[in-house]
Design a protein around this motif. Sequence first.
Motif, PDB file in Angstrom:
ATOM      1  N   GLU A   1      37.823 -45.003  25.264  1.00 57.23           N
ATOM      2  CA  GLU A   1      37.877 -45.692  26.541  1.00 57.23           C
ATOM      3  C   GLU A   1      39.288 -46.063  26.983  1.00 57.23           C
ATOM      4  O   GLU A   1      39.502 -46.448  28.110  1.00 57.23           O
ATOM      5  N   SER A   2      40.247 -46.044  26.070  1.00 59.24           N
ATOM      6  CA  SER A   2      41.575 -46.559  26.414  1.00 59.24           C
ATOM      7  C   SER A   2      42.584 -45.438  26.598  1.00 59.24           C
ATOM      8  O   SER A   2      42.443 -44.349  26.077  1.00 59.24           O
ATOM      9  N   SER A   3      43.586 -45.761  27.377  1.00 56.86           N
ATOM     10  CA  SER A   3      44.728 -44.865  27.483  1.00 56.86           C
ATOM     11  C   SER A   3      45.939 -45.701  27.834  1.00 56.86           C
ATOM     12  O   SER A   3      45.848 -46.682  28.574  1.00 56.86           O
ATOM     13  N   SER A   4      47.065 -45.347  27.280  1.00 55.83           N
ATOM     14  CA  SER A   4      48.270 -46.120  27.521  1.00 55.83           C
ATOM     15  C   SER A   4      49.116 -45.490  28.623  1.00 55.83           C
ATOM     16  O   SER A   4      49.913 -46.161  29.241  1.00 55.83           O
ATOM     17  N   TYR A   5      48.974 -44.219  28.876  1.00 56.43           N
ATOM     18  CA  TYR A   5      49.708 -43.536  29.932  1.00 56.43           C
ATOM     19  C   TYR A   5      48.718 -42.806  30.831  1.00 56.43           C
ATOM     20  O   TYR A   5      47.835 -42.102  30.350  1.00 56.43           O
ATOM     21  N   THR A   6      48.907 -42.969  32.106  1.00 58.19           N
ATOM     22  CA  THR A   6      48.108 -42.178  33.039  1.00 58.19           C
ATOM     23  C   THR A   6      48.694 -40.764  33.040  1.00 58.19           C
ATOM     24  O   THR A   6      49.835 -40.561  32.601  1.00 58.19           O
ATOM     25  N   PRO A   7      47.961 -39.788  33.538  1.00 56.86           N
ATOM     26  CA  PRO A   7      48.542 -38.450  33.636  1.00 56.86           C
ATOM     27  C   PRO A   7      49.854 -38.437  34.433  1.00 56.86           C
ATOM     28  O   PRO A   7      50.806 -37.758  34.054  1.00 56.86           O
ATOM     29  N   ARG A   8      49.919 -39.220  35.490  1.00 59.25           N
ATOM     30  CA  ARG A   8      51.151 -39.289  36.294  1.00 59.25           C
ATOM     31  C   ARG A   8      52.317 -39.859  35.476  1.00 59.25           C
ATOM     32  O   ARG A   8      53.439 -39.353  35.532  1.00 59.25           O
ATOM     33  N   GLU A   9      52.051 -40.909  34.694  1.00 59.05           N
ATOM     34  CA  GLU A   9      53.098 -41.490  33.849  1.00 59.05           C
ATOM     35  C   GLU A   9      53.524 -40.515  32.752  1.00 59.05           C
ATOM     36  O   GLU A   9      54.713 -40.434  32.418  1.00 59.05           O
ATOM     37  N   SER A  10      52.584 -39.769  32.213  1.00 60.06           N
ATOM     38  CA  SER A  10      52.909 -38.759  31.204  1.00 60.06           C
ATOM     39  C   SER A  10      53.814 -37.690  31.785  1.00 60.06           C
ATOM     40  O   SER A  10      54.786 -37.266  31.146  1.00 60.06           O
ATOM     41  N   PHE A  11      53.497 -37.243  32.986  1.00 61.59           N
ATOM     42  CA  PHE A  11      54.334 -36.245  33.672  1.00 61.59           C
ATOM     43  C   PHE A  11      55.743 -36.786  33.864  1.00 61.59           C
ATOM     44  O   PHE A  11      56.731 -36.132  33.522  1.00 61.59           O
ATOM     45  N   ARG A  12      55.833 -37.993  34.416  1.00 63.13           N
ATOM     46  CA  ARG A  12      57.139 -38.588  34.723  1.00 63.13           C
ATOM     47  C   ARG A  12      57.973 -38.775  33.450  1.00 63.13           C
ATOM     48  O   ARG A  12      59.168 -38.460  33.438  1.00 63.13           O
ATOM     49  N   SER A  13      57.375 -39.275  32.387  1.00 53.52           N
ATOM     50  CA  SER A  13      58.115 -39.492  31.143  1.00 53.52           C
ATOM     51  C   SER A  13      58.582 -38.173  30.533  1.00 53.52           C
ATOM     52  O   SER A  13      59.724 -38.067  30.070  1.00 53.52           O
ATOM     53  N   ALA A  14      57.723 -37.171  30.513  1.00 54.24           N
ATOM     54  CA  ALA A  14      58.110 -35.864  29.968  1.00 54.24           C
ATOM     55  C   ALA A  14      59.240 -35.250  30.789  1.00 54.24           C
ATOM     56  O   ALA A  14      60.183 -34.661  30.243  1.00 54.24           O
ATOM     57  N   LEU A  15      59.156 -35.392  32.097  1.00 56.65           N
ATOM     58  CA  LEU A  15      60.217 -34.898  32.975  1.00 56.65           C
ATOM     59  C   LEU A  15      61.540 -35.576  32.645  1.00 56.65           C
ATOM     60  O   LEU A  15      62.581 -34.913  32.488  1.00 56.65           O
ATOM     61  N   MET A  16      61.518 -36.910  32.506  1.00 53.69           N
ATOM     62  CA  MET A  16      62.746 -37.656  32.222  1.00 53.69           C
ATOM     63  C   MET A  16      63.314 -37.290  30.854  1.00 53.69           C
ATOM     64  O   MET A  16      64.529 -37.149  30.703  1.00 53.69           O
TER      65      MET A  16
END
Length: 185
Positions: free
Chosen positions: A78-93
């Motif tokens: 049920e839990s997640s610490s990063y949304t898909p958008r946050e995962s994208f942004r962090s990987a990009l950075m």
Amino acid sequence: MYTLTRSISDGQSSGVMAALGSSAGSMVHTTAAVLGLTAILRTSALAYSFVKFIGAAYLVYLGVQTFRNTDEFEITPESSSYTPRESFRSALMINVLNPKVAVFFLAFLPQFVQPGSNTTVQIFALGIVFASLGFLYQAILAVFSARARRVITERELVQTMLRTASGSVLVGFGVKLALERRTTS
């Protein structure tokens, strides 16, 4: 590694978006190579050091956040610490702020350019191929590792080990990047 972490802790969508973010970062480096900006990073010690330390600080920050936020790394269905958008942004950075990736593109892509043809188009096309293959590999990794998520959601020891390993890897990469001496060859 980041794609693997996101897909195990946050599910397939976050993992695939992390793969997409990493590939988008490769396209940023490709564009920079085409524009000659990576040549500046290669020849300017100050520019290289600036980008290197920003990237290293960001990796250490992510690692420390992983150590500190045990609830955010808790792996439950049920839990997640990063949304898909946050995962994208962090990987990009992570990708864009790594000067070694920029130097890699500067050194790697020109080796496959045919003399006498449009160099800009060739380098850009090679970058697209590289980013596409990288995305494909990481997306497959995300899908399979997300399936392993179900196996480990019930084992707290495994979660603690994964959080510690992930945080250690991020901090380790950040420290290694910060301490690494610049080679000029």
